[in-house]
Structure formats: structure tokens, C-alpha cells
Design a protein around this motif. Structure first.
Motif, PDB file in Angstrom:
ATOM      1  N   GLY A  29       0.786  -1.229   0.000  1.00 48.48           N
ATOM      2  CA  GLY A  29       0.000   0.000   0.000  1.00 48.48           C
ATOM      3  C   GLY A  29       0.818   1.279   0.000  1.00 48.48           C
ATOM      4  N   VAL A  30       2.114   1.176  -0.276  1.00 48.59           N
ATOM      5  CA  VAL A  30       2.937   2.386  -0.377  1.00 48.59           C
ATOM      6  C   VAL A  30       2.564   3.103  -1.673  1.00 48.59           C
ATOM      7  CG1 VAL A  30       5.284   3.300  -0.559  1.00 48.59           C
ATOM      8  CG2 VAL A  30       4.816   1.314   0.902  1.00 48.59           C
ATOM      9  N   PRO A  31       2.230   4.393  -1.634  1.00 48.15           N
ATOM     10  CA  PRO A  31       1.849   5.102  -2.859  1.00 48.15           C
ATOM     11  C   PRO A  31       2.990   5.137  -3.879  1.00 48.15           C
ATOM     12  CG  PRO A  31       1.247   6.376  -0.908  1.00 48.15           C
ATOM     13  CD  PRO A  31       2.130   5.252  -0.440  1.00 48.15           C
ATOM     14  N   LEU A  32       2.634   5.067  -5.145  1.00 48.55           N
ATOM     15  CA  LEU A  32       3.646   5.108  -6.198  1.00 48.55           C
ATOM     16  C   LEU A  32       4.436   6.405  -6.156  1.00 48.55           C
ATOM     17  CD1 LEU A  32       5.029   3.988  -8.708  1.00 48.55           C
ATOM     18  CD2 LEU A  32       3.121   4.865 -10.078  1.00 48.55           C
ATOM     19  N   GLU A  33       3.759   7.515  -5.863  1.00 52.48           N
ATOM     20  CA  GLU A  33       4.464   8.800  -5.826  1.00 52.48           C
ATOM     21  C   GLU A  33       5.531   8.821  -4.738  1.00 52.48           C
ATOM     22  OE1 GLU A  33       0.324   9.593  -3.914  1.00 52.48           O
ATOM     23  OE2 GLU A  33       1.203   8.375  -5.531  1.00 52.48           O
ATOM     24  N   ALA A  34       5.264   8.122  -3.625  1.00 50.70           N
ATOM     25  CA  ALA A  34       6.263   8.055  -2.555  1.00 50.70           C
ATOM     26  C   ALA A  34       7.467   7.227  -2.983  1.00 50.70           C
ATOM     27  CB  ALA A  34       5.639   7.452  -1.296  1.00 50.70           C
ATOM     28  N   LEU A  35       7.210   6.159  -3.732  1.00 50.35           N
ATOM     29  CA  LEU A  35       8.294   5.306  -4.201  1.00 50.35           C
ATOM     30  C   LEU A  35       9.189   6.045  -5.193  1.00 50.35           C
ATOM     31  CD1 LEU A  35       9.014   2.425  -3.464  1.00 50.35           C
ATOM     32  CD2 LEU A  35       7.746   1.642  -5.458  1.00 50.35           C
ATOM     33  N   LEU A  36       8.558   6.739  -6.131  1.00 53.98           N
ATOM     34  CA  LEU A  36       9.339   7.511  -7.109  1.00 53.98           C
ATOM     35  C   LEU A  36      10.104   8.636  -6.420  1.00 53.98           C
ATOM     36  CD1 LEU A  36       6.729   7.701 -10.004  1.00 53.98           C
ATOM     37  CD2 LEU A  36       8.743   6.226  -9.874  1.00 53.98           C
ATOM     38  N   ALA A  37       9.465   9.257  -5.427  1.00 58.27           N
ATOM     39  CA  ALA A  37      10.135  10.331  -4.685  1.00 58.27           C
ATOM     40  C   ALA A  37      11.368   9.797  -3.964  1.00 58.27           C
ATOM     41  CB  ALA A  37       9.176  10.957  -3.686  1.00 58.27           C
ATOM     42  N   ALA A  38      11.313   8.529  -3.511  1.00 56.99           N
ATOM     43  CA  ALA A  38      12.457   7.944  -2.808  1.00 56.99           C
ATOM     44  C   ALA A  38      13.662   7.820  -3.729  1.00 56.99           C
ATOM     45  CB  ALA A  38      12.080   6.581  -2.239  1.00 56.99           C
ATOM     46  N   TYR A  39      13.424   7.443  -4.997  1.00 56.04           N
ATOM     47  CA  TYR A  39      14.545   7.332  -5.934  1.00 56.04           C
ATOM     48  C   TYR A  39      15.170   8.697  -6.187  1.00 56.04           C
ATOM     49  CZ  TYR A  39      13.998   2.398  -7.010  1.00 56.04           C
ATOM     50  OH  TYR A  39      13.993   1.033  -6.912  1.00 56.04           O
ATOM     51  N   VAL A  40      14.338   9.705  -6.395  1.00 61.65           N
ATOM     52  CA  VAL A  40      14.872  11.051  -6.612  1.00 61.65           C
ATOM     53  C   VAL A  40      15.576  11.546  -5.354  1.00 61.65           C
ATOM     54  CG1 VAL A  40      14.261  13.448  -7.130  1.00 61.65           C
ATOM     55  CG2 VAL A  40      13.115  11.571  -8.340  1.00 61.65           C
ATOM     56  N   ASN A  41      14.958  11.294  -4.209  1.00 60.22           N
ATOM     57  CA  ASN A  41      15.531  11.729  -2.935  1.00 60.22           C
ATOM     58  C   ASN A  41      16.906  11.102  -2.698  1.00 60.22           C
ATOM     59  OD1 ASN A  41      15.122  13.248  -0.464  1.00 60.22           O
ATOM     60  ND2 ASN A  41      14.938  11.289   0.604  1.00 60.22           N
ATOM     61  N   GLY A  42      16.997   9.795  -2.993  1.00 55.16           N
ATOM     62  CA  GLY A  42      18.270   9.113  -2.801  1.00 55.16           C
ATOM     63  C   GLY A  42      19.360   9.632  -3.719  1.00 55.16           C
ATOM     64  N   LEU A  43      19.017   9.875  -4.975  1.00 58.18           N
ATOM     65  CA  LEU A  43      20.010  10.363  -5.930  1.00 58.18           C
ATOM     66  C   LEU A  43      20.405  11.810  -5.650  1.00 58.18           C
ATOM     67  CD1 LEU A  43      18.660   8.541  -9.067  1.00 58.18           C
ATOM     68  CD2 LEU A  43      20.904   8.205  -8.028  1.00 58.18           C
ATOM     69  N   GLN A  44      19.490  12.559  -5.058  1.00 57.19           N
ATOM     70  CA  GLN A  44      19.873  13.911  -4.612  1.00 57.19           C
ATOM     71  C   GLN A  44      20.982  13.833  -3.564  1.00 57.19           C
ATOM     72  OE1 GLN A  44      16.050  15.482  -3.322  1.00 57.19           O
ATOM     73  NE2 GLN A  44      16.085  17.013  -4.962  1.00 57.19           N
ATOM     74  N   GLY A  45      20.828  12.887  -2.639  1.00 61.18           N
ATOM     75  CA  GLY A  45      21.847  12.710  -1.618  1.00 61.18           C
ATOM     76  C   GLY A  45      23.178  12.271  -2.211  1.00 61.18           C
ATOM     77  N   ILE A  46      23.111  11.363  -3.204  1.00 65.08           N
ATOM     78  CA  ILE A  46      24.334  10.919  -3.861  1.00 65.08           C
ATOM     79  C   ILE A  46      25.018  12.077  -4.580  1.00 65.08           C
ATOM     80  CG2 ILE A  46      25.182   9.515  -5.791  1.00 65.08           C
ATOM     81  CD1 ILE A  46      23.187   7.356  -4.954  1.00 65.08           C
ATOM     82  N   PHE A  47      24.219  12.877  -5.257  1.00 65.95           N
ATOM     83  CA  PHE A  47      24.792  14.030  -5.967  1.00 65.95           C
ATOM     84  C   PHE A  47      25.493  14.963  -4.982  1.00 65.95           C
ATOM     85  CE2 PHE A  47      24.511  18.315  -7.808  1.00 65.95           C
ATOM     86  CZ  PHE A  47      25.082  18.105  -9.058  1.00 65.95           C
ATOM     87  N   ALA A  48      24.871  15.185  -3.836  1.00 73.98           N
ATOM     88  CA  ALA A  48      25.483  16.066  -2.832  1.00 73.98           C
ATOM     89  C   ALA A  48      26.787  15.477  -2.319  1.00 73.98           C
ATOM     90  CB  ALA A  48      24.510  16.281  -1.675  1.00 73.98           C
ATOM     91  N   THR A  49      26.825  14.160  -2.132  1.00 77.56           N
ATOM     92  CA  THR A  49      28.050  13.509  -1.650  1.00 77.56           C
ATOM     93  C   THR A  49      29.180  13.618  -2.674  1.00 77.56           C
ATOM     94  OG1 THR A  49      26.822  11.934  -0.289  1.00 77.56           O
ATOM     95  CG2 THR A  49      29.049  11.293  -0.950  1.00 77.56           C
TER      96      THR A  49
END
Length: 417
Positions: free
Chosen positions: A102-122
Motif C-alpha cells: 500500500g505504499v503510494p507510487l508517488e512516494a516510491l518515485l520520490a524515494a529514488y529522486v531523494n536518494g540520488l539527490q543525496g548521492i549528488f550532494a556527496t
């Protein structure tokens, strides 16, 4: 079940992206554990769906898929190859499990973007002025990676949704079908995960044609599906998606569990709102019933809908109490047959019968009837007198109007069998 996978792409990177004198894939590989840990912390901090996940799930499933995705990204940066079909299948499979939870699709897609934002910052933390081109190149590669991986995420997620929704839809319809056949529905309800309510509101709907169906070149199937989707959305909102339904283009059954005192005015408003949202007229016959009485209630409300049609009642919600006299007048038997026979003398005079139909339809203004029939108003007066002479019913008086209306409804009921 096989999951949709992203195509394996082999795109050669001309040269490694180097920031602060170090290839970024090496930086990421050397900090893999730390990057994944920080990624999960970002998810917990920024995304509500991940804050509400069990700790065990975050520690196992989410950590594992996060590590896989970062590893795939390292390969992309080093070799220019995106995830293989097997790797993309792992991404899609993880997305499917989140859909099941029941995890919303928008939350899942946001997690991928969120994670890659962190990688970019690192990876850009130590960048200097001379690294601008490399930073831009890294950003471009992140966008390319997002495009490929989110395709696999969406495919896996949506396939699971289609499967789950289809199974749930079929099971819920099977439960309603069992109730309508007056069969024991306990087993089906258990499979569907639905508890049988102590009381239900059964709504039997008659849906009018949508105006768009008459448009040249319009696909009627598209019109029907769009109409039903909008109509059902109103019932889903009113029942918190707890209603069972078996609806098609012309109508059907909606079964609503009732857990408090019945508010008929609320449901009258809901019927009107549903018709307005769908762009159609909706006539509804409603009855309260237990699960064991659903079949009988469906039959009775179907008979009420017949009465509404025979008496040409306006769209809206009706109970048996609203049409008691009309209902009784149209029950099979000698009384109904005799009532219908009052209009038998007009069978040989179609012009008189047509005039009567217009008159009883609300066009009591003789000039308006004359315009509709393309005759002189005096002709209308003559025909009304002839109707009186042949049937004994003076439709220019209220008692006569009621008697003729009842006779016409009895006649229609008899013609319907």
C-alpha cells in the motif's frame, strides 16, 4: 509472475567523470555503506510513507534494494551500462512488494529522486571551480539513470496494482452476486476480507443515456466507461470505498453497509451528485435489508424502478413508501387489468391516445399541445371531449387526471408482463 524489466542498455561513457581529482564511481564505491545509510535516513526524514514503515522492513528490504540501486549506478558511472534485465527485475519486484503493502507510487518515485539527490550532494561536496563541467556531466547521468530505473519501478508497481485490483474487484463482485442469488456469502466474504454488515442500503439504479453517445464519431464504450468511473467515484467517496456494486451502462446494484442511523436525505443528495458528476439522469430505488434479504430487496427495488418509469417520475431516490399507491395499482391482478382497460376505447383512435399522452405528460396548456401536434387549439379541446365520451374520464379535472395517469401506468405494467 514475471515482472516487466527495463531494457539492458550499453552506452559507452567516453571518459570517467572526475571531481576533485577522483573518479566519482570510485568515491561512491568506497563510501557505499555510508551512502546507503544516509539515503535511508533521508527517506525517514523527508518521506512520510518511509517514516511509517516497520524498522525491520527498512533494515532488510529497503536497505537491500537501496544497496542494489547504488551498485547499479556505480556500474553506470564506471562502464556506461544500465541495469541488466535481471537487475531491473529486482527493482520492479521491490516496487511490486511496496504496491502490495500500500505504499503510494508517488512516494516510491520520490524515494529514488531523494536518494540520488543525496548521492549528488556527496559526490560534489569537494568540487572546485575547475570541476563545473564534471558536475554538469554528473547531473546529466543522474537524470539518465532516473529515467531508466523509474521506468522499471513504475512497470513493476502498476502490474501488481492491476493484478491486486482485478482480483479484489472480481472477489467483491462474486460476493455481491452470491448475495443477489440468495446464497450463503460468508465464505466469499472471508476470501475477500470483507465482514458482512448487519444492515445494508440496497440501491437499484436506472441510468439515463449520456448526451455524448449521440455525437457522431464518438466511441460509445469510452463514453460509458468515463460516465461509470465518475458515477462510481461519488459512491466510493460517500462510502469510504466500502460499497459493493454491479453497475453497467444502463444501471445496476450498489450495496452499501450501514453502521449508523439511516439518513435518507444524505443518499438523495448522493444520487443527485452522482448523476451530475457523470452527466446523466439517475433514478434510484432504495431499501434497507440484511445480508440474507439482499435478493428480495433487489427484486422489490426493481419493481419500484418499473413504477417510476410507468408513471414517468422525475430522477432521484425513491423508497416504497414514496410510491405505495402507484406500486399497488400496478401489481398483477384483475384490478390492474380493469384499470388498464379504461383506456381500451382509445386503441382505435391513435390521435386521441397521442393527445392524452401529451396532456398527462405535463403539457396541460392546450396551445402548447396544439403546437406539438401541429393542430388548432380547438382540435385539442375536441379530442379531450372525445376522450371523456369514450372512456368516461374527464382529464380536464384533477380526479380525471389521476385516474387516467393510473390507467396509463397499469397499461404499461401489463405490456411489460
Amino acid at each position: 509472475m514475471d515482472r516487466p524489466t527495463a531494457k539492458s542498455l550499453c552506452v559507452k561513457v567516453p571518459s570517467p567523470v572526475i571531481i576533485a581529482g577522483v573518479p566519482v564511481h570510485e568515491t561512491l564505491r568506497n563510501q557505499l555503506d555510508d551512502v546507503v545509510t544516509k539515503m535511508l535516513a533521508r527517506h525517514r526524514r523527508d518521506l512520510d510513507s518511509f517514516r511509517r514503515m516497520p524498522v525491520e522492513e527498512m533494515r532488510e528490504d529497503i536497505t537491500n534494494i537501496s544497496r542494489d540501486v547504488v551498485s547499479y549506478y556505480i556500474s553506470w558511472l564506471r562502464e556506461g551500462t544500465l541495469a541488466t534485465p535481471d537487475q531491473a527485475g529486482r527493482i520492479g519486484g521491490s516496487a511490486a512488494r511496496r504496491a502490495e503493502e500500500g505504499v503510494p507510487l508517488e512516494a516510491l518515485l520520490a524515494a529514488y529522486v531523494n536518494g540520488l539527490q543525496g548521492i549528488f550532494a556527496t559526490l560534489t561536496a569537494d568540487a572546485g571551480p575547475d570541476d563545473l563541467d564534471a558536475v554538469l556531466a554528473l547531473g546529466n547521468k543522474i537524470f539518465e539513470f532516473i529515467k531508466a530505473t523509474t521506468g522499471a519501478v513504475a512497470s513493476g508497481y502498476l502490474e501488481e496494482v492491476r493484478t491486486t485490483v482485478g482480483q479484489e474487484h472480481n472477489t467483491r463482485r462474486a460476493l455481491l452476486a452470491a448475495l443477489l442469488r440468495d446464497e450463503s456469502a460468508s465464505a466469499t466474504a472471508g476470501i475477500a476480507g470483507i465482514g458482512l454488515a448487519s444492515e445494508y442500503l440496497l440501491l437499484n439504479l436506472a441510468i439515463g443515456a449520456h448526451p455524448d453517445e449521440q455525437e457522431t464519431g464518438v466511441n460509445p464504450t469510452t463514453v460509458t466507461r468515463r460516465m461509470l468511473r465518475r458515477l462510481l467515484a461519488v459512491f466510493e467517496a460517500a462510502t469510504d470505498d466500502q460499497a459493493l456494486n454491479a453497475l453497467e451502462a444502463t444501471g445496476g446494484i450498489v450495496l452499501v453497509p450501514i453502521s449508523s442511523d439511516m439518513d435518507w436525505s444524505k443518499w438523495s443528495e448522493t444520487i443527485a451528485e452522482a448523476g451530475s458528476a457523470a452527466g446523466v439522469t439517475v433514478s434510484a430505488a432504495g431499501a434497507l435489508t440484511t445480508s440474507s434479504g439482499v435478493a428480495a430487496a433487489a427484486v422489490q427495488t426493481g419493481e419500484i424502478l418499473d413504477v417510476l418509469r410507468w408513471f414517468e417520475r422525475a430522477p432521484g431516490l425513491y423508497r416504497l413508501e414514496d410510491v405505495l399507491i402507484e406500486y399497488q395499482l400496478t401489481r398483477p391482478g384483475e384490478a390492474r387489468d380493469r384499470l388498464a382497460d379504461l383506456l381500451a376505447p382509445l386503441e382505435a383512435h391513435p390521435d386521441l391516445f397521442e393527445t392524452l399522452l401529451h396532456y398527462l405528460g405535463g403539457n396541460v396548456n392546450r396551445r402548447r399541445i396544439a403546437n406539438l401536434l401541429h393542430v388548432h387549439p380547438n382540435t385539442v379541446d375536441y379530442r379531450l371531449r372525445r376522450i371523456h365520451e369514450l372512456t368516461g374520464i374527464d382529464v380536464t379535472e384533477p380526479p380525471g387526471i389521476h385516474r387516467a395517469t393510473s390507467a396509463l401506468a397499469a397499461r404499461r405494467a401489463g405490456e411489460s408482463g
